[in-house]
Design a protein around this motif. Structure first.
Motif, mmCIF file in Angstrom:
data_model
loop_
_atom_site.group_PDB
_atom_site.id
_atom_site.type_symbol
_atom_site.label_atom_id
_atom_site.label_comp_id
_atom_site.label_asym_id
_atom_site.label_seq_id
_atom_site.Cartn_x
_atom_site.Cartn_y
_atom_site.Cartn_z
ATOM 1 N N TYR A 17 0.831 -1.206 0.000
ATOM 2 C CA TYR A 17 0.000 0.000 0.000
ATOM 3 C C TYR A 17 0.866 1.256 0.000
ATOM 4 N N ARG A 18 1.921 1.273 0.804
ATOM 5 C CA ARG A 18 2.776 2.457 0.875
ATOM 6 C C ARG A 18 3.507 2.708 -0.443
ATOM 7 N N ILE A 19 4.010 1.665 -1.057
ATOM 8 C CA ILE A 19 4.670 1.819 -2.358
ATOM 9 C C ILE A 19 3.652 2.264 -3.394
ATOM 10 N N GLY A 20 2.435 1.754 -3.284
ATOM 11 C CA GLY A 20 1.378 2.013 -4.252
ATOM 12 C C GLY A 20 1.105 0.742 -5.029
ATOM 13 N N LEU A 21 -0.118 0.226 -4.939
ATOM 14 C CA LEU A 21 -0.432 -1.038 -5.610
ATOM 15 C C LEU A 21 -0.142 -0.984 -7.110
ATOM 16 N N PRO A 22 -0.537 0.081 -7.843
ATOM 17 C CA PRO A 22 -0.206 0.113 -9.274
ATOM 18 C C PRO A 22 1.302 0.081 -9.531
ATOM 19 N N VAL A 23 2.060 0.827 -8.724
ATOM 20 C CA VAL A 23 3.520 0.839 -8.889
ATOM 21 C C VAL A 23 4.097 -0.536 -8.587
ATOM 22 N N ASP A 82 -2.693 12.219 -2.865
ATOM 23 C CA ASP A 82 -2.111 13.468 -2.360
ATOM 24 C C ASP A 82 -3.209 14.485 -2.039
ATOM 25 N N PHE A 83 -4.226 14.553 -2.893
ATOM 26 C CA PHE A 83 -5.342 15.470 -2.651
ATOM 27 C C PHE A 83 -6.041 15.136 -1.332
ATOM 28 N N LEU A 84 -6.308 13.853 -1.104
ATOM 29 C CA LEU A 84 -6.942 13.441 0.153
ATOM 30 C C LEU A 84 -6.041 13.766 1.346
ATOM 31 N N TYR A 85 -4.761 13.573 1.191
ATOM 32 C CA TYR A 85 -3.780 13.861 2.242
ATOM 33 C C TYR A 85 -3.870 15.318 2.684
ATOM 34 N N GLN A 125 -6.443 17.592 1.935
ATOM 35 C CA GLN A 125 -7.771 18.134 2.200
ATOM 36 C C GLN A 125 -8.496 17.466 3.366
ATOM 37 N N TYR A 126 -8.287 16.169 3.570
ATOM 38 C CA TYR A 126 -9.136 15.441 4.518
ATOM 39 C C TYR A 126 -8.381 14.628 5.558
ATOM 40 N N GLN A 127 -7.088 14.447 5.412
ATOM 41 C CA GLN A 127 -6.373 13.497 6.269
ATOM 42 C C GLN A 127 -5.393 14.149 7.234
ATOM 43 N N ASN A 128 -5.409 15.482 7.341
ATOM 44 C CA ASN A 128 -4.527 16.179 8.280
ATOM 45 C C ASN A 128 -3.069 15.748 8.128
ATOM 46 N N GLY A 129 -2.660 15.584 6.861
ATOM 47 C CA GLY A 129 -1.280 15.164 6.636
ATOM 48 C C GLY A 129 -0.985 13.762 7.119
ATOM 49 N N GLY A 130 -2.028 12.931 7.270
ATOM 50 C CA GLY A 130 -1.827 11.534 7.652
ATOM 51 C C GLY A 130 -1.349 11.320 9.069
ATOM 52 N N ARG A 131 -1.716 12.225 10.001
ATOM 53 C CA ARG A 131 -1.270 12.095 11.397
ATOM 54 C C ARG A 131 -2.379 12.564 12.343
ATOM 55 N N PRO A 132 -2.346 12.106 13.601
ATOM 56 C CA PRO A 132 -3.372 12.540 14.564
ATOM 57 C C PRO A 132 -3.344 14.056 14.748
ATOM 58 N N ASP A 133 -4.534 14.640 14.970
ATOM 59 C CA ASP A 133 -4.652 16.095 15.067
ATOM 60 C C ASP A 133 -4.560 16.544 16.527
ATOM 61 N N PRO A 153 -6.874 5.453 4.594
ATOM 62 C CA PRO A 153 -7.278 4.113 4.167
ATOM 63 C C PRO A 153 -6.701 3.023 5.065
ATOM 64 N N GLY A 154 -7.594 2.219 5.612
ATOM 65 C CA GLY A 154 -7.182 1.097 6.445
ATOM 66 C C GLY A 154 -6.847 1.447 7.883
ATOM 67 N N ARG A 155 -7.007 2.735 8.261
ATOM 68 C CA ARG A 155 -6.627 3.106 9.621
ATOM 69 C C ARG A 155 -7.331 4.381 10.058
ATOM 70 N N ASP A 156 -7.941 4.337 11.247
ATOM 71 C CA ASP A 156 -8.500 5.532 11.869
ATOM 72 C C ASP A 156 -7.558 5.991 12.969
ATOM 73 N N MET A 157 -7.443 7.319 13.134
ATOM 74 C CA MET A 157 -6.584 7.895 14.166
ATOM 75 C C MET A 157 -7.383 8.909 14.988
ATOM 76 N N PRO A 158 -8.381 8.422 15.735
ATOM 77 C CA PRO A 158 -9.188 9.353 16.527
ATOM 78 C C PRO A 158 -8.509 9.708 17.851
#
Length: 486
Positions: A271-277, A369-372, A374-382, A468-473
């Motif tokens: 997932y981190r590498i990217g499935l298509p890659v 990247d767009f989701l990162y 706009q919606y994912q707070n840079g992929g880290r807990p807020d 994706p695959g992880r919640d960080m509440p």
């Protein structure tokens, strides 16, 4: 159609103005992505570890001089440079991430040149474009951590080693060892370099493939093994004499603390590498090995060996996907080789299909990247919003406890204690309002304490971040004696 397209791809190899124009555009894209919202995301616990390390060892010139060789075995350039950024711009999210963002940005044009030297301009440009938009590379470029510098030095060590062996250039080998030293100074995962090289040499020997002259291998083996032996002997001597040992500290920290099954870890890596890659990279690896055996095997080894070793180790030691971040550029190369093969080897409608695969390979990470942003707070807990919410509602005498109290000093004006230090039998907290900030995605709560919180506390807010695959509440509870349930 095929002849025209193939000719255009081939022509790019000789048009250096076009090459550098495209490289400049890709580099600018990388800079924009890495500096956009750089200081907006709140610190998370790993960044706090970096800040604490900087303050303890590298915050001024005297500290830096006391913590570089020969006082220590390793030299972390990213920490030394980051200490300068903090001293100039102050301690904040932007300045703490400035050096990783700069190194992540300049990695794009820097890595283009050895890739071009080995595989040509087309694969070089596609590879660095994929790296520029990679969500994983973007994430670590916007983190106050060492991963972008680790990846850059490691990749340079790998490339320079192959060029040195193939062309018989001793100075390339010496520069490779310098880069390897700088990589391991950031993290010892840079030592994946050793099994990658060993695997490559063994395949050449077993399958009797034409490779660099054996005398070069012996020469190279000597200059690699000597510093490794020196380090091993000195580290063992420190251990015997009761001084801190690097290897024993690593074993004490990671051995016997398995946290992932091999299958789950492998899925996380893909997932981190990217499935298509990843999928396209597998086919690209086969294509490269068939087309150019030695170079193909070398890149495949650099891409696969770290993953295989980490997955095999996962039942026995603590493992996370970021430990093989160093392999990311080589997956981009394999995917780029596959794209080049599709563009050059298909005709008619096949050309459009190949172009569609390439566009998908770009749009997929750009969407992430767009989701990162706009919606994912840079992929880290807020943590910033969570702690500021408590700050706004704080009353005199309130007690604040958190699963990550280390973050509190940056976003909270008062004291923040560790939730697991909450003594259920003590009387000092009775009659006081108690705030609990619980982040179980990166922390842990003692079960009896958690049960007490759920029974006596009111859930005030959930500061949610989902990837994706992880919640960080971060769940915010308030135990208020005035409203205590009976």
């Amino acid at each position: 159609m095929t002849g025209q397209s193939s000719s255009k791809v081939a022509d790019l190899e000789t048009k250096w103005l076009v090459q550098y124009g495209l490289l400049t555009a890709i580099s600018l894209l990388a800079v924009i992505l890495r500096f956009y919202k750089l200081g907006e995301w709140s610190f998370w616990i790993d960044e706090i570890f970096t800040l604490n390390n900087l303050r303890a060892h590298y915050f001024n010139l005297n500290d830096i001089l006391r913590n570089i060789p020969p006082a220590r075995d390793w030299l972390s350039l990213s920490l030394i440079l980051s200490s300068g950024a903090l001293n100039i711009f102050g301690t904040n999210e932007w300045s703490a991430r400035l050096v990783p963002a700069v190194i992540g940005s300049i990695s794009i044009p820097i890595l283009y040149f050895p890739i071009k030297a080995l595989l040509g301009a087309v694969i070089g440009l596609i590879s660095v474009l994929l790296l520029a938009v990679s969500p994983w590379h973007l994430f670590w470029s916007q983190n106050a951590r060492f991963y972008t510098s680790l990846m850059l030095f490691y990749a340079l060590a790998i490339f320079l080693t192959f060029l040195g062996l193939e062309r018989g250039r001793s100075r390339y080998i010496l520069f490779a060892l310098l880069c390897l030293y700088l990589a391991t100074g950031e993290r010892l995962t840079g030592l994946f370099y050793v099994p990658v090289l060993i695997s490559y040499f063994l395949v050449l020997l077993v399958f009797r493939l034409n490779g660099p002259h054996v005398s070069r291998w012996k020469y190279y083996g000597a200059i690699v093994l000597v510093p490794i032996l020196i380090f091993g002997i000195s580290d063992f001597y420190r251990y015997l004499t009761g001084h801190p040992s690097t290897l024993s500290a690593i074993l004490d920290t990671f051995a016997g603390q398995s946290n992932h099954s091999p299958f789950r870890l492998l899925l996380s890596i893909i997932y981190r590498i990217g499935l298509p890659v990843f999928v396209l990279g597998i086919f690209g690896g086969v294509y490269m090995v068939i087309r150019n055996q030695r170079l193909g095997l070398f890149v495949v080894a650099a891409a696969l060996v770290p993953i295989i070793l980490l997955v095999m180790a996962s039942p026995f030691v603590f493992t996370v996907d970021r430990y093989i971040f160093v392999a990311l550029p080589f997956w981009m190369i394999l995917s780029a080789a596959a794209i080049q093969g599709l563009l050059s080897g298909t005709d008619g409608p096949g050309q459009w299909l190949a172009l569609g695969v390439f566009v998908f390979l770009l749009l997929n990470p750009l969407g992430e990247d767009f989701l990162y942003y706009q919606y994912q707070n840079g992929g880290r807990p807020d943590w910033k919003n969570a702690l500021q919410l408590v700050q706004r509602n704080l009353q005199p005498g309130d007690l604040v406890l958190s699963t990550r109290p280390e973050v509190g000093k940056y976003y909270f004006s008062g004291d923040v204690g560790n939730v697991n230090s909450f003594d259920l039998e003590a009387n000092g907290w009775e009659g006081r309002r108690i705030w609990f900030l619980i982040d179980e995605a990166t922390g842990w709560v003692n079960p009896p304490i958690k049960e007490w919180i759920l029974k006596n506390g009111e859930l005030i807010e959930v500061v949610q971040v989902s990837v994706p695959g992880r919640d960080m509440p971060i769940r915010i509870y308030l135990s208020d004696p005035a409203n205590q349930r009976k």
